[in-house]
Design a protein around this motif. Sequence first.
Motif, short mmCIF file in Angstrom:
data_model
loop_
_atom_site.label_atom_id
_atom_site.label_comp_id
_atom_site.label_asym_id
_atom_site.label_seq_id
_atom_site.Cartn_x
_atom_site.Cartn_y
_atom_site.Cartn_z
N GLY A 361 0.82 -1.21 0.00
CA GLY A 361 0.00 0.00 0.00
C GLY A 361 0.85 1.25 0.00
N SER A 362 1.95 1.23 0.73
CA SER A 362 2.87 2.37 0.72
C SER A 362 3.49 2.56 -0.66
CB SER A 362 3.96 2.15 1.77
OG SER A 362 4.88 3.23 1.79
N ILE A 363 3.81 1.46 -1.33
CA ILE A 363 4.35 1.53 -2.69
C ILE A 363 3.31 2.12 -3.65
CG2 ILE A 363 5.19 0.16 -4.63
CD1 ILE A 363 6.27 -1.82 -2.50
N ILE A 364 2.08 1.61 -3.54
CA ILE A 364 1.00 2.11 -4.41
C ILE A 364 0.77 3.59 -4.15
CG2 ILE A 364 -1.47 1.93 -4.87
CD1 ILE A 364 -1.18 -1.08 -4.15
N ASN A 365 0.83 4.00 -2.87
CA ASN A 365 0.65 5.39 -2.50
C ASN A 365 1.74 6.27 -3.12
OD1 ASN A 365 -0.62 7.51 -0.71
ND2 ASN A 365 1.46 7.53 0.09
N SER A 366 2.93 5.73 -3.24
CA SER A 366 4.02 6.51 -3.83
C SER A 366 3.94 6.56 -5.35
CB SER A 366 5.36 5.89 -3.42
OG SER A 366 5.56 4.64 -4.05
N ARG A 389 15.73 4.16 -3.71
CA ARG A 389 16.22 5.50 -3.38
C ARG A 389 15.09 6.44 -2.97
NH1 ARG A 389 18.38 6.99 -9.30
NH2 ARG A 389 18.88 4.77 -9.15
N TYR A 390 13.85 6.09 -3.31
CA TYR A 390 12.73 6.98 -3.03
C TYR A 390 11.95 6.59 -1.77
CZ TYR A 390 13.70 7.88 -7.96
OH TYR A 390 14.32 8.16 -9.14
N VAL A 391 11.87 5.30 -1.49
CA VAL A 391 11.09 4.83 -0.33
C VAL A 391 11.97 3.88 0.49
CG1 VAL A 391 8.79 5.17 -1.28
CG2 VAL A 391 10.03 3.10 -1.86
N PRO A 392 13.01 4.37 1.13
CA PRO A 392 13.96 3.47 1.81
C PRO A 392 13.36 2.73 3.00
CG PRO A 392 14.44 5.76 2.31
CD PRO A 392 13.41 5.78 1.23
N GLY A 456 16.97 -2.10 -9.83
CA GLY A 456 17.11 -1.54 -11.17
C GLY A 456 16.76 -0.07 -11.25
N ASN A 457 16.22 0.34 -12.39
CA ASN A 457 15.85 1.73 -12.64
C ASN A 457 14.34 1.87 -12.69
OD1 ASN A 457 18.59 2.58 -12.93
ND2 ASN A 457 18.58 1.74 -15.01
N PHE A 458 13.90 3.07 -12.45
CA PHE A 458 12.48 3.38 -12.49
C PHE A 458 11.99 3.24 -13.93
CE2 PHE A 458 8.91 6.53 -11.75
CZ PHE A 458 8.17 5.65 -10.99
N ARG A 459 10.95 2.42 -14.17
CA ARG A 459 10.62 2.01 -15.53
C ARG A 459 9.43 2.74 -16.15
NH1 ARG A 459 12.18 -2.82 -13.08
NH2 ARG A 459 10.06 -3.35 -12.49
N VAL A 460 8.84 3.71 -15.47
CA VAL A 460 7.77 4.49 -16.10
C VAL A 460 8.39 5.42 -17.13
CG1 VAL A 460 5.95 6.17 -15.71
CG2 VAL A 460 6.32 4.35 -14.08
N TYR A 531 7.03 15.47 -4.77
CA TYR A 531 7.92 15.27 -5.91
C TYR A 531 7.27 14.36 -6.95
CZ TYR A 531 11.69 17.60 -3.47
OH TYR A 531 12.47 18.53 -2.85
N MET A 532 7.63 14.62 -8.21
CA MET A 532 7.06 13.81 -9.27
C MET A 532 7.64 12.41 -9.25
SD MET A 532 4.71 14.10 -11.34
CE MET A 532 4.01 13.12 -12.64
N TYR A 533 8.76 12.23 -8.58
CA TYR A 533 9.27 10.90 -8.33
C TYR A 533 8.44 10.24 -7.23
CZ TYR A 533 13.47 12.09 -10.98
OH TYR A 533 14.34 12.44 -11.96
N PRO A 534 8.55 8.92 -7.08
CA PRO A 534 7.88 8.27 -5.94
C PRO A 534 8.38 8.87 -4.63
CG PRO A 534 8.63 6.64 -7.52
CD PRO A 534 9.19 7.94 -7.97
N HIS A 535 7.53 8.89 -3.64
CA HIS A 535 7.86 9.54 -2.37
C HIS A 535 7.51 8.61 -1.22
CE1 HIS A 535 3.58 10.28 -1.49
NE2 HIS A 535 3.48 10.43 -2.80
N GLU A 536 8.21 8.76 -0.13
CA GLU A 536 7.94 7.96 1.06
C GLU A 536 6.61 8.36 1.67
OE1 GLU A 536 8.19 5.09 2.51
OE2 GLU A 536 10.35 5.24 2.84
N SER A 537 5.94 7.41 2.29
CA SER A 537 4.64 7.67 2.90
C SER A 537 4.80 8.47 4.19
CB SER A 537 3.93 6.35 3.21
OG SER A 537 3.73 5.59 2.03
N ASP A 538 3.67 8.96 4.69
CA ASP A 538 3.68 9.75 5.92
C ASP A 538 3.98 8.86 7.12
OD1 ASP A 538 3.09 11.98 4.46
OD2 ASP A 538 0.93 11.85 4.81
N ASN A 539 4.27 9.50 8.24
CA ASN A 539 4.67 8.78 9.45
C ASN A 539 3.58 7.86 9.97
OD1 ASN A 539 7.17 10.02 9.41
ND2 ASN A 539 6.52 11.71 10.72
N THR A 540 2.32 8.26 9.81
CA THR A 540 1.23 7.42 10.32
C THR A 540 1.09 6.14 9.51
OG1 THR A 540 -0.29 8.76 8.99
CG2 THR A 540 -0.13 9.26 11.34
N MET A 541 1.64 6.11 8.31
CA MET A 541 1.67 4.88 7.53
C MET A 541 2.95 4.09 7.78
SD MET A 541 0.03 6.19 3.90
CE MET A 541 0.32 4.63 3.10
#
Length: 738
Positions: A361-366, A389-392, A456-460, A531-541
């Motif tokens: 869900g955190s990945i989907i959210n990003s 690199r985006y959601v460590p 790997g690399n971001f594939r979008v 950011y237009m890149y994927p981003h980490e979820s909020d602390n409550t998640m």
Amino acid sequence: MEQIYQYAWIIPFLPLPVTMSIGFGLLFIPTATKNIRRMWGFTSVLLLSITMAFSANLSIQQINGSFIYQYLWSWTINNDFSLEFGHLIDPLTSIMSILITTVGIMVLIYSDNYMSHDQGYLRFFAYMSFSNTSMLGLVTSSNLIQIYIFWELVGMCSYLLIGFWFTRPVAASACQKAFITNRVGDFGLLLGILGFYWITGSLEFRDLFKIVNNLIHSNGVNSAFVTLCAFLLFVGAVAKSAQFPLHIWLPDAMEGPTPISALIHAATMVAAGIFLVARLLPLFRAIPYIMNFISLIGVITVLLGATLALAQRDIKRSLAYSTMSQLGYIMLALGIGSYRAALFHLITHAYSKALLFLGSGSIINSMEPIVGYSPDKSQNMVLMGGLTRYVPITRTTFLLGTLSLCGIPPLACFWSKDEILNDSWLYSPIFAIIAYFTAGLTAFYMFRMYLLTFDGNFRVHFQNYSSTKSSSFYSISLWGKTAPKVVNRNLLLSTINNKVSFFSKDTYQINDNIRNGIRYFNTYFRNKYTYMYPHESDNTMLFPLLVLALFTLFIGSIGIPFDQEVVDFDILSKWLTPSTNLFHKNENYSSVNWYEFFTNAIFSVSIALFGLFLASILYGSVYSSFKNLDLINSFAKRGPKRIIWDQLKNGVYNWSYNRGYIDIFYTRVLIVSIRGLAELIQFFDRRIIDGITNGVGVASFFMGEGIKYMGGGRISSYLFLYLSYVLIFLIIFNSNIF
């Protein structure tokens, strides 16, 4: 202490006020209820936390006291029938209660942020609280009829949760599929309950077990009928826990929100079937054919779930098939009589799988701000890659859950799965070989999922970016409406061919202009820049992910057999002593032979590591340069070897991606045939049955119309008709004489 047990009935009803309050509030004061909607999320977590504390207290009493408590009160009494309701507190109840409440709390905390943008926020928490109430009522039930009542409530809640976004046709279809499939199992369960009540005259567990065992040993009952009734009880568990062949609803259940997927696959609906088999295991053990059948269904489900997960591109569907396979392990353990190993794996798998689903869900959210609010894109692993690199934090917790499910020590699932593998070898070498082989497949497809998502690399691939032109980018919301415009962005998603091969060479890179030009944009549902890149979820998640990661790291310690000089046996065995004594009187657990334990563990871990190694070759960082494909194809560049390799590769991919063709089989054999039979019956009813009825009516109408002209009131007409009838009679009579 006994007074604490007497008030255990409040456990299932503590979360219920939230559901009732939200329902009444939306009905009578909707505006005020919606204005304080975040308060209902806090209240849900608070009440479930109180329930967890109460359950933990009962569990401590169970470990220290090692006894079973049952409290009953009469509901219906007459001369021939007596029905009592109550609660049963034993190790199985306390384990399930803690499991439901701890996972439920994490899911509720996570959902407060994940569902904050959704219009159905209040409805979501009302459903979740009622689902927790139903499941807690199920595990504390003291008899079969009480279990059946809460069993149906759990099914109803699952129907509501899976179809939460009912405006989407796919979600509406998924909840109907789950409902109808489970009706098959529920009907079997009801018939089994009625059958055993007819045999024993009781619905209470202890009376049922004792009477059935006595009747079987004294040949006082037809063994075939008892076996049939037990089989019908097991059918209910097969449907609820997504065992073959009633597993088809499980992947479609992913159409619900991700927190619902975590709750259903970790602690509620799918665990209900496992709980039922565990609760009725003393009954099933008296019928050897049923135990063999349970173990057979378990091992088939283990292998089938793993093979169907191999080529899935939807991250949630892949986890769903993983759940199906792991539940097969638990059912296999119950079928071979390994009660302790089954419950141990139920505990470890629940926390690991909840971690993985919430991580997905955190990945989907990003991903949603990039690919749009579309499950087909935000859940597609083909569009991911390079998310480390985006959601460590999400990546670290997801890796822990992945390695745990692969059976890598010292994570939780290693201890429980290894115990099931060892017990299955003692029961049947064939079952053990399948279970070990599936352990390797599990490591392969789980690490494949991890690598496709984070390596790997971001594939979008975005095209036609221009920093000077202003145009619009639309995304489809969950309610079918278009999101507002995002200016200064001309981003077009590249299309992904649905016929991607099993080891596809196609990668999708972000254009360099996009890397340099995109900074941030204002998303539809959040009043902040992202950011237009994927981003980490909020602390409550992230908080539930970290807590579940700790469980995944350390929960396996409750089942580790310590040295006998330190403690008589491991904590889990002591916890389960009252329940296991129902199966084997005076059963004595002793410390294991550590040399034998590590010898067996080395073999299972080696298989898991081989699966990880194979997945890393096929889908690792080498994947982007395609050296792995050259390595694989080098041994069969041309000739028969290449043909065999291509057929094997395509066959495995097609089997997995098409769900083993089981849905197609059901569609053609069951749905089409039933529809054809219904059309035939409709034709017979409308043309034959209704035709006869309508024909009699039409004939009566014309006969009446003809007769009315003969009744004109003239005597001469009547005499003419009379003489005509006499003449006709005489002619017929004379012709018969001659």
